[in-house]
Write an enzyme that holds these catalytic residues in place. Structure first.
Site, mmCIF file in Angstrom:
data_model
loop_
_atom_site.group_PDB
_atom_site.id
_atom_site.type_symbol
_atom_site.label_atom_id
_atom_site.label_comp_id
_atom_site.label_asym_id
_atom_site.label_seq_id
_atom_site.Cartn_x
_atom_site.Cartn_y
_atom_site.Cartn_z
ATOM 1 N N GLY A 16 0.812 -1.213 0.000
ATOM 2 C CA GLY A 16 0.000 0.000 0.000
ATOM 3 C C GLY A 16 0.846 1.263 0.000
ATOM 4 N N CYS A 136 -3.202 10.176 11.295
ATOM 5 C CA CYS A 136 -2.304 11.185 10.737
ATOM 6 C C CYS A 136 -2.729 12.598 11.101
ATOM 7 C CB CYS A 136 -2.194 11.019 9.225
ATOM 8 S SG CYS A 136 -3.762 10.890 8.355
ATOM 9 N N HIS A 261 -0.125 16.970 5.678
ATOM 10 C CA HIS A 261 -1.189 17.582 6.465
ATOM 11 C C HIS A 261 -0.661 18.839 7.150
ATOM 12 C CE1 HIS A 261 -3.579 14.209 5.624
ATOM 13 N NE2 HIS A 261 -3.788 13.703 6.828
#
Length: 363
Positions: A16, A136, A261
């Site tokens: 992934g 996250c 982020h």
């Protein structure tokens, strides 16, 4: 730990988006592992990936291949919540310590939620053999907030987290790139619905178009108009800092950034604060880089911090009407510190424990 005396590591979900970052991270860290096994769904099993300069075949994780978890000392789970909920207890039952990056166990009282810069000690007590890594969104700001809390004592946090498309995995980045291709060269944004019509049904995992737009929503619907992501930020910060009654208000906004982020943070403390002392704390805290000279154009942005490990902090200023409150802006690579790096850091702490003189713990 046959042969080498080093723990055997399994990376579950190796194919992934976070898995690929984690494998690169392992290659750049100290060699504390013996055998490394790569596992993924039967759909992607059989691929060959490079770890520490060696090519390894990805093994299948399925009911027919549970033996691939046998003999593993530590298993890193980088898989969706439902997969982790099914397989992490099986790995733990076979003797592995599990570090899980999904939301499956973060809220469980008998599973520690760990950010090594803040509460590495918590990973030593794991009654179920599982340690959880935060989301996250939380990891974007909690290292910096935790460093300031150690000095001043947090009383309240009000945060807006701007979440990149990659927080939704490969599907998220793929959808953003496709949308950007659809709107490139178009004169959009002057009339209602321009962007939505251009993007059409190519929204991917998002509730609307992300290109040339922001979406004030991330997660699933929760009570009273909140999203699951926003409530998770509150509960995860409380658990990591061991402040069960801390006032935390979070708003999560999806932004058209591929990776990285950001968080705008209002932090109120128990004691008066100064910008000078806050700078000193942040500049010397593990896992934090202070980058704060707005007059010179120095402040963190996702484009600047992508591909780096630390949390970057800038725009530190005291609230104009409250001597106990600070405002600051934090950025972090959500695939690195926001997922892969934090998991590796937890695993390395546990590996040192497993390789120590006693090799014992509360599971």
């Amino acid at each position: 730990m046959p042969g080498t005396g080093k723990p055997t590591l399994a990376v579950v979900g190796a194919t992934g988006a976070v898995g690929s970052v984690l494998l690169r991270t392992l290659s750049h860290h100290a060699d504390v592992w013996g055998e490394i096994r790569l596992l993924a769904s039967p759909r992607t099993a059989g691929r060959r990936l490079t770890v520490r300069g060696e090519e390894c075949e990805v093994l299948a994780l399925s009911e027919a291949h549970e033996e691939h978890l046998a003999g593993v000392d530590l298993a890193l789970f980088l898989v969706p919540e439902a997969v982790a909920a099914r397989w992490a207890p099986i790995a733990a039952a076979k003797g592995a310590v599990v570090v899980d990056t999904s939301a499956a166990f973060r809220g469980d009282s008998d599973v520690p939620l760990v950010v090594p810069e803040i509460n590495a000690h918590a990973a030593r007590v794991r009654p179920r053999g599982i340690v959880a890594s935060p989301g996250c969104a939380t990891l974007t700001l909690v290292v910096a907030a935790g460093a300031l809390h150690a000095e001043y004592g947090l009383d309240e946090l009000v945060v807006t987290v701007q979440q990149a498309a990659s927080g939704a995995g490969r599907a998220g980045t793929g959808a953003l790139r496709e949308q950007l291709a659809l709107v490139t060269g178009s004169e959009l944004g002057n009339h209602p619905g321009d962007v939505r019509r251009a993007v059409g049904d190519h929204t991917g995992p998002f509730p609307g178009p992300l290109a040339l737009n922001v979406l004030p929503w991330s997660g699933a619907p929760a009570a009273d108009g909140w999203s699951s992501e926003e409530l998770a930020v509150r509960e995860e910060i409380r658990k990591i800092l061991d402040l069960p009654r801390l006032r935390v208000t979070a708003t999560c906004v999806r932004v058209p950034v591929v990776t990285g982020h950001s968080a705008s943070v209002h932090a109120r403390f128990e004691r008066p604060v100064t910008v000078g002392r806050a700078h000193e704390i942040l500049a010397t805290s593990p896992g934090v880089v202070l980058y704060d000279d707005p007059a010179a154009g120095d402040y963190p942005t996702p484009a600047d911090v992508v591909g780096t490990d630390p949390t970057w902090v800038g725009r530190v200023r005291r609230s104009p009407d409250d001597e106990r409150a600070l405002e600051f802006f934090a950025c972090a690579d959500n695939l690195r510190k926001g997922a892969a790096l934090n998991a590796v850091q937890i695993a390395e702490h546990i590996a040192a424990e497993l390789s120590g003189p006693s090799g014992t713990s509360d599971r």
